[in-house]
Design a protein around this motif. Sequence first.
Motif, PDB file in Angstrom:
ATOM      1  N   SER A  22      35.848  37.701  20.509  1.00  0.00           N
ATOM      2  CA  SER A  22      35.063  36.613  21.092  1.00  0.00           C
ATOM      3  C   SER A  22      35.894  35.498  21.692  1.00  0.00           C
ATOM      4  CB  SER A  22      34.139  36.008  20.034  1.00  0.00           C
ATOM      5  OG  SER A  22      33.234  36.958  19.584  1.00  0.00           O
ATOM      6  N   PHE A  23      37.007  35.186  21.071  1.00  0.00           N
ATOM      7  CA  PHE A  23      37.796  34.046  21.527  1.00  0.00           C
ATOM      8  C   PHE A  23      39.123  34.472  22.124  1.00  0.00           C
ATOM      9  CE2 PHE A  23      34.867  32.437  18.326  1.00  0.00           C
ATOM     10  CZ  PHE A  23      34.202  31.508  19.101  1.00  0.00           C
ATOM     11  N   VAL A  24      39.154  35.672  22.669  1.00  0.00           N
ATOM     12  CA  VAL A  24      40.317  36.143  23.412  1.00  0.00           C
ATOM     13  C   VAL A  24      40.008  35.916  24.882  1.00  0.00           C
ATOM     14  CG1 VAL A  24      41.739  38.134  23.998  1.00  0.00           C
ATOM     15  CG2 VAL A  24      40.870  37.862  21.664  1.00  0.00           C
ATOM     16  N   PHE A  25      40.756  35.017  25.498  1.00  0.00           N
ATOM     17  CA  PHE A  25      40.468  34.632  26.879  1.00  0.00           C
ATOM     18  C   PHE A  25      41.472  35.204  27.874  1.00  0.00           C
ATOM     19  CE2 PHE A  25      38.805  31.214  24.188  1.00  0.00           C
ATOM     20  CZ  PHE A  25      37.466  31.351  24.485  1.00  0.00           C
ATOM     21  N   ARG A  26      42.388  36.008  27.410  1.00  0.00           N
ATOM     22  CA  ARG A  26      43.377  36.623  28.296  1.00  0.00           C
ATOM     23  C   ARG A  26      43.054  38.096  28.469  1.00  0.00           C
ATOM     24  NH1 ARG A  26      48.678  33.667  28.266  1.00  0.00           N
ATOM     25  NH2 ARG A  26      48.157  31.721  27.236  1.00  0.00           N
ATOM     26  N   GLY A  27      43.431  38.612  29.589  1.00  0.00           N
ATOM     27  CA  GLY A  27      43.220  40.022  29.828  1.00  0.00           C
ATOM     28  C   GLY A  27      41.913  40.296  30.550  1.00  0.00           C
ATOM     29  N   ARG A  28      41.515  41.554  30.483  1.00  0.00           N
ATOM     30  CA  ARG A  28      40.354  42.007  31.226  1.00  0.00           C
ATOM     31  C   ARG A  28      39.426  42.805  30.324  1.00  0.00           C
ATOM     32  NH1 ARG A  28      43.295  44.537  36.424  1.00  0.00           N
ATOM     33  NH2 ARG A  28      41.195  45.233  36.866  1.00  0.00           N
ATOM     34  N   SER A  29      38.194  42.999  30.768  1.00  0.00           N
ATOM     35  CA  SER A  29      37.193  43.701  29.986  1.00  0.00           C
ATOM     36  C   SER A  29      36.357  44.586  30.911  1.00  0.00           C
ATOM     37  CB  SER A  29      36.307  42.677  29.272  1.00  0.00           C
ATOM     38  OG  SER A  29      35.347  43.314  28.498  1.00  0.00           O
ATOM     39  N   THR A  30      35.875  45.691  30.384  1.00  0.00           N
ATOM     40  CA  THR A  30      35.100  46.624  31.202  1.00  0.00           C
ATOM     41  C   THR A  30      33.612  46.279  31.182  1.00  0.00           C
ATOM     42  OG1 THR A  30      34.756  48.135  29.357  1.00  0.00           O
ATOM     43  CG2 THR A  30      36.724  48.493  30.704  1.00  0.00           C
ATOM     44  N   LEU A  92      35.094  38.390  34.080  1.00  0.00           N
ATOM     45  CA  LEU A  92      35.376  37.766  35.375  1.00  0.00           C
ATOM     46  C   LEU A  92      36.823  38.009  35.790  1.00  0.00           C
ATOM     47  CD1 LEU A  92      33.389  34.443  35.008  1.00  0.00           C
ATOM     48  CD2 LEU A  92      32.857  36.351  36.523  1.00  0.00           C
ATOM     49  N   HIS A  93      37.743  38.027  34.830  1.00  0.00           N
ATOM     50  CA  HIS A  93      39.132  38.348  35.140  1.00  0.00           C
ATOM     51  C   HIS A  93      39.241  39.771  35.674  1.00  0.00           C
ATOM     52  CE1 HIS A  93      41.031  35.146  32.271  1.00  0.00           C
ATOM     53  NE2 HIS A  93      40.442  34.606  33.327  1.00  0.00           N
ATOM     54  N   ASP A  94      38.451  40.692  35.126  1.00  0.00           N
ATOM     55  CA  ASP A  94      38.498  42.073  35.583  1.00  0.00           C
ATOM     56  C   ASP A  94      38.045  42.189  37.030  1.00  0.00           C
ATOM     57  OD1 ASP A  94      38.997  44.847  35.112  1.00  0.00           O
ATOM     58  OD2 ASP A  94      36.828  45.169  35.000  1.00  0.00           O
ATOM     59  N   VAL A  95      37.093  41.366  37.414  1.00  0.00           N
ATOM     60  CA  VAL A  95      36.611  41.364  38.800  1.00  0.00           C
ATOM     61  C   VAL A  95      37.614  40.670  39.715  1.00  0.00           C
ATOM     62  CG1 VAL A  95      34.711  40.586  40.288  1.00  0.00           C
ATOM     63  CG2 VAL A  95      34.222  41.447  38.024  1.00  0.00           C
ATOM     64  N   GLY A  96      38.497  39.856  39.127  1.00  0.00           N
ATOM     65  CA  GLY A  96      39.491  39.128  39.908  1.00  0.00           C
ATOM     66  C   GLY A  96      39.099  37.684  40.162  1.00  0.00           C
ATOM     67  N   LEU A  97      38.111  37.174  39.414  1.00  0.00           N
ATOM     68  CA  LEU A  97      37.635  35.804  39.602  1.00  0.00           C
ATOM     69  C   LEU A  97      38.126  34.905  38.480  1.00  0.00           C
ATOM     70  CD1 LEU A  97      33.929  36.630  40.489  1.00  0.00           C
ATOM     71  CD2 LEU A  97      35.738  35.978  42.070  1.00  0.00           C
ATOM     72  N   GLY A 152      43.437  48.604  39.387  1.00  0.00           N
ATOM     73  CA  GLY A 152      44.861  48.391  39.178  1.00  0.00           C
ATOM     74  C   GLY A 152      45.150  47.019  38.583  1.00  0.00           C
ATOM     75  N   VAL A 153      46.401  46.652  38.624  1.00  0.00           N
ATOM     76  CA  VAL A 153      46.845  45.385  38.052  1.00  0.00           C
ATOM     77  C   VAL A 153      46.404  44.245  38.959  1.00  0.00           C
ATOM     78  CG1 VAL A 153      48.874  44.057  37.354  1.00  0.00           C
ATOM     79  CG2 VAL A 153      48.829  46.519  37.005  1.00  0.00           C
ATOM     80  N   ASN A 154      45.882  43.164  38.376  1.00  0.00           N
ATOM     81  CA  ASN A 154      45.628  41.954  39.132  1.00  0.00           C
ATOM     82  C   ASN A 154      46.317  40.788  38.422  1.00  0.00           C
ATOM     83  OD1 ASN A 154      43.929  41.102  37.044  1.00  0.00           O
ATOM     84  ND2 ASN A 154      42.041  41.379  38.196  1.00  0.00           N
ATOM     85  N   ARG A 155      46.100  39.574  38.860  1.00  0.00           N
ATOM     86  CA  ARG A 155      46.812  38.426  38.291  1.00  0.00           C
ATOM     87  C   ARG A 155      46.440  38.157  36.837  1.00  0.00           C
ATOM     88  NH1 ARG A 155      43.913  33.064  40.740  1.00  0.00           N
ATOM     89  NH2 ARG A 155      41.793  33.823  40.509  1.00  0.00           N
ATOM     90  N   PHE A 156      45.401  38.820  36.321  1.00  0.00           N
ATOM     91  CA  PHE A 156      44.960  38.601  34.949  1.00  0.00           C
ATOM     92  C   PHE A 156      45.403  39.703  33.996  1.00  0.00           C
ATOM     93  CE2 PHE A 156      41.818  36.437  37.642  1.00  0.00           C
ATOM     94  CZ  PHE A 156      42.038  35.143  37.212  1.00  0.00           C
ATOM     95  N   GLY A 157      46.053  40.716  34.500  1.00  0.00           N
ATOM     96  CA  GLY A 157      46.584  41.747  33.592  1.00  0.00           C
ATOM     97  C   GLY A 157      46.338  43.159  34.081  1.00  0.00           C
ATOM     98  N   MET A 158      46.596  44.084  33.157  1.00  0.00           N
ATOM     99  CA  MET A 158      46.464  45.499  33.437  1.00  0.00           C
ATOM    100  C   MET A 158      44.986  45.892  33.537  1.00  0.00           C
ATOM    101  SD  MET A 158      49.542  46.710  33.565  1.00  0.00           S
ATOM    102  CE  MET A 158      49.210  48.443  33.452  1.00  0.00           C
ATOM    103  N   ASP A 159      44.735  46.973  34.245  1.00  0.00           N
ATOM    104  CA  ASP A 159      43.385  47.517  34.379  1.00  0.00           C
ATOM    105  C   ASP A 159      42.996  48.184  33.057  1.00  0.00           C
ATOM    106  OD1 ASP A 159      41.025  48.674  35.156  1.00  0.00           O
ATOM    107  OD2 ASP A 159      41.852  49.708  36.897  1.00  0.00           O
ATOM    108  N   PRO A 160      41.889  47.743  32.418  1.00  0.00           N
ATOM    109  CA  PRO A 160      41.511  48.352  31.140  1.00  0.00           C
ATOM    110  C   PRO A 160      41.058  49.808  31.271  1.00  0.00           C
ATOM    111  CG  PRO A 160      39.850  46.765  31.813  1.00  0.00           C
ATOM    112  CD  PRO A 160      40.989  46.667  32.795  1.00  0.00           C
ATOM    113  N   ARG A 161      40.708  50.250  32.454  1.00  0.00           N
ATOM    114  CA  ARG A 161      40.300  51.632  32.649  1.00  0.00           C
ATOM    115  C   ARG A 161      41.501  52.566  32.740  1.00  0.00           C
ATOM    116  NH1 ARG A 161      37.243  48.034  34.163  1.00  0.00           N
ATOM    117  NH2 ARG A 161      38.622  47.383  35.773  1.00  0.00           N
ATOM    118  N   ALA A 162      42.689  52.029  32.912  1.00  0.00           N
ATOM    119  CA  ALA A 162      43.884  52.846  33.018  1.00  0.00           C
ATOM    120  C   ALA A 162      44.401  53.293  31.657  1.00  0.00           C
ATOM    121  CB  ALA A 162      44.975  52.075  33.754  1.00  0.00           C
ATOM    122  N   ALA A 163      43.864  52.732  30.577  1.00  0.00           N
ATOM    123  CA  ALA A 163      44.358  53.052  29.220  1.00  0.00           C
ATOM    124  C   ALA A 163      43.983  54.454  28.816  1.00  0.00           C
ATOM    125  CB  ALA A 163      43.781  52.060  28.207  1.00  0.00           C
TER     126      ALA A 163
END
Length: 163
Positions: A22-30, A92-97, A152-163
């Motif tokens: 809940s309080f992890v604000f870094r990275g991306r989510s699917t 939103l990070h996953d979308v690039g926003l 792929g990779v954006n400014r917020f981190g690795m693509d979570p679908r690539a795992a």
Amino acid sequence: MTAASYRDGVSLRTGLRAIGQSFVFRGRSTRSELTSALILIAMGEVLLFLAFHFFHPPTPLGVTLFWRRVAVEEALALALFVPLIGLIVRRLHDVGLPAIPGLLLAAIGVAGDLDRTRSVIGLHPGVPMLPTAGHVALAILVVALYWSPAIGVNRFGMDPRAA
């Protein structure tokens, strides 16, 4: 902390993992993490509704117990949405926003709902257009959250679908 792999899909495990972060604000989510968490939160809201409306006797509007009941019900309903804060940011990070506009849209949506609730039960006449602005803000946020992700990779981190 990493997001669920893409092949996990919408599941209880994916939703619990998303709520646990809940309080992890870094990275991306699917999108599947978001959908799973929303399903779990909706189930909690239904249980809260049942507990307050079917297992407690109705109270008249003028009774102090009614106002306390409404306050407790609203507080618990908002508490169920706290896990969405980190998930909205990561999605939103996953979308690039960036996250700030999305959190502002969510705040407008919550304010519109609270204003509508308070005016319905007679606490105050309500702010004109705030409930409508809340619905529009939430619609824009939902579109942004379910927008196709940046591959792929954006400014917020690795693509979570690539795992």
